[in-house]
Scaffold this active site. Structure first.
Site, PDB file in Angstrom:
ATOM      1  N   GLY A 182     -11.820  36.350  -8.312  1.00  0.00           N
ATOM      2  CA  GLY A 182     -13.239  36.557  -8.540  1.00  0.00           C
ATOM      3  C   GLY A 182     -14.041  35.310  -8.236  1.00  0.00           C
ATOM      4  O   GLY A 182     -13.671  34.494  -7.375  1.00  0.00           O
TER       5      GLY A 182
ATOM      6  N   MET B  18     -14.467  32.472  -9.773  1.00  0.00           N
ATOM      7  CA  MET B  18     -13.761  31.197  -9.901  1.00  0.00           C
ATOM      8  C   MET B  18     -12.437  31.216  -9.151  1.00  0.00           C
ATOM      9  O   MET B  18     -12.104  30.281  -8.428  1.00  0.00           O
ATOM     10  CB  MET B  18     -13.543  30.839 -11.374  1.00  0.00           C
ATOM     11  CG  MET B  18     -14.823  30.370 -12.054  1.00  0.00           C
ATOM     12  SD  MET B  18     -14.548  29.717 -13.718  1.00  0.00           S
ATOM     13  CE  MET B  18     -13.666  28.214 -13.379  1.00  0.00           C
TER      14      MET B  18
ATOM     15  N   LYS C 133     -11.215  23.953 -24.417  1.00  0.00           N
ATOM     16  CA  LYS C 133     -12.242  24.625 -23.622  1.00  0.00           C
ATOM     17  C   LYS C 133     -13.173  25.444 -24.515  1.00  0.00           C
ATOM     18  O   LYS C 133     -14.382  25.525 -24.266  1.00  0.00           O
ATOM     19  CB  LYS C 133     -11.582  25.526 -22.576  1.00  0.00           C
ATOM     20  CG  LYS C 133     -12.541  26.356 -21.718  1.00  0.00           C
ATOM     21  CD  LYS C 133     -13.538  25.508 -20.953  1.00  0.00           C
ATOM     22  CE  LYS C 133     -14.215  26.249 -19.811  1.00  0.00           C
ATOM     23  NZ  LYS C 133     -14.739  27.566 -20.130  1.00  0.00           N
TER      24      LYS C 133
ATOM     25  N   GLU D  31     -21.588  23.491 -25.339  1.00  0.00           N
ATOM     26  CA  GLU D  31     -22.477  23.966 -24.268  1.00  0.00           C
ATOM     27  C   GLU D  31     -23.556  24.892 -24.834  1.00  0.00           C
ATOM     28  O   GLU D  31     -24.733  24.808 -24.453  1.00  0.00           O
ATOM     29  CB  GLU D  31     -21.625  24.680 -23.231  1.00  0.00           C
ATOM     30  CG  GLU D  31     -22.338  25.340 -22.087  1.00  0.00           C
ATOM     31  CD  GLU D  31     -21.357  26.166 -21.276  1.00  0.00           C
ATOM     32  OE1 GLU D  31     -21.503  27.403 -21.269  1.00  0.00           O
ATOM     33  OE2 GLU D  31     -20.442  25.587 -20.654  1.00  0.00           O
TER      34      GLU D  31
END
Length: 293
Positions: free
Chosen positions: A9, A11, A164, A171
């Site tokens: 996809g 990424m 992550k 984020e």
């Protein structure tokens, strides 16, 4: 080095290209035959030389579990599986145990970089046993950004995806702060060019960042974000971050508030969520919802 890559996809496809540019042999499989190099997982495994390395880039949860289950039957002792999707770290422990029972190694890799990764490289947070991680160093070196940073062996299995997850929680809070500041600036009559205020912050200020650069990009495309509906999804990792904080009694007021604000965006056309949606589209190619004409 030779690598099998499952999931091509936004990424995965760019990762395949970056690895090939670095001289690695990548055999990719995707359900979309237009981008796939082989017709099935079985064919992918058959074309790889042993000991094999297979990198999985499919959605977390059931899709990842299905691929892991199939690979467990196709691979051989000594092979290694990397989960580079956004799986929950508790799933990593389960997958490592299932594959380990068959002599197959497992590494979890949190990958950040979005649609910009092909050009800039991918930040990699990796978890797993040293012997399995060490074997993959040529792949990690090709994917990471140039220079000394952008890669870490964070710890044992699960550490990569846990890191992550926390990265994505941070984020959330950073994007929320930019969005709130943008809305306040837009609300006052005295500031006549909010976009240029944001642009002025790109150099010499303590809040300069890549996210700020992307905010300016979004404002250049749509100065007042009038084309966007104030709606933003959450990937799931924000929720997992808050849940982990509760489990460990760690206060996360900013991250928690930013997650709840996304929930609020689904009830009203929030101006702040216009900026969040714009930023997510800029760095990750995430879909945005247009306003009704």
């Amino acid at each position: 080095m030779q690598l099998g890559l499952i999931g091509l996809g936004k990424m995965g496809g760019n990762m395949r290209e970056r690895l090939r540019r670095a001289g690695h042999t990548v055999i990719g499989y995707d359900r979309n035959p237009e981008v796939s190099d082989v017709g099935s997982l079985a064919e992918l495994v058959e074309r790889l030389d042993g000991p094999r390395v297979v990198w999985v880039m499919v959605p977390a949860g059931g899709a990842t579990q299905s691929v892991i289950d199939e690979l467990a039957e196709l691979l051989s002792p000594g092979d290694t599986v990397v989960d580079g999707g956004n799986s929950r770290w508790t799933d990593d422990e389960k997958h490592a145990a299932e594959l380990g029972a068959k002599g197959i190694g497992f590494v979890d890799a949190g990958v950040s970089g979005g649609v910009w990764g092909l050009q800039n490289g991918y930040a990699l947070m990796v978890g797993g046993d040293e012997e399995h991680v060490e074997r993959l160093q040529p792949i990690f070196e090709a994917l990471k950004p140039e220079g000394p940073y952008g890669y870490v062996h964070a710890g044992k299995v699960g550490a990569g995806h846990f890191s992550k997850m926390v990265h994505n929680g941070i984020e959330y809070a950073m994007m929320q702060a930019y969005a709130e500041g943008w809305e306040l600036l837009e609300a006052v009559d005295s500031v006549t060019s909010v976009r240029e205020v944001f642009r002025s912050w790109q150099e010499g200020t303590v809040i300069r960042s890549w996210l700020l650069d992307l905010a300016v990009n979004a404002l250049d495309e749509d100065e007042h974000l009038r084309k966007l509906r104030g709606y933003a999804e959450d990937s799931g990792e924000g929720r997992w971050t808050v849940e982990a904080a509760i489990d460990h009694a760690v206060p996360l007021p900013a991250i928690t508030a930013s997650l709840f604000t996304r929930f609020a965006s689904r009830q009203d056309d929030s101006p702040q969520m216009k900026m969040i949606a714009a930023l997510r589209n800029q760095f990750g190619g995430h879909a945005v919802e247009a306003t009704e004409k």
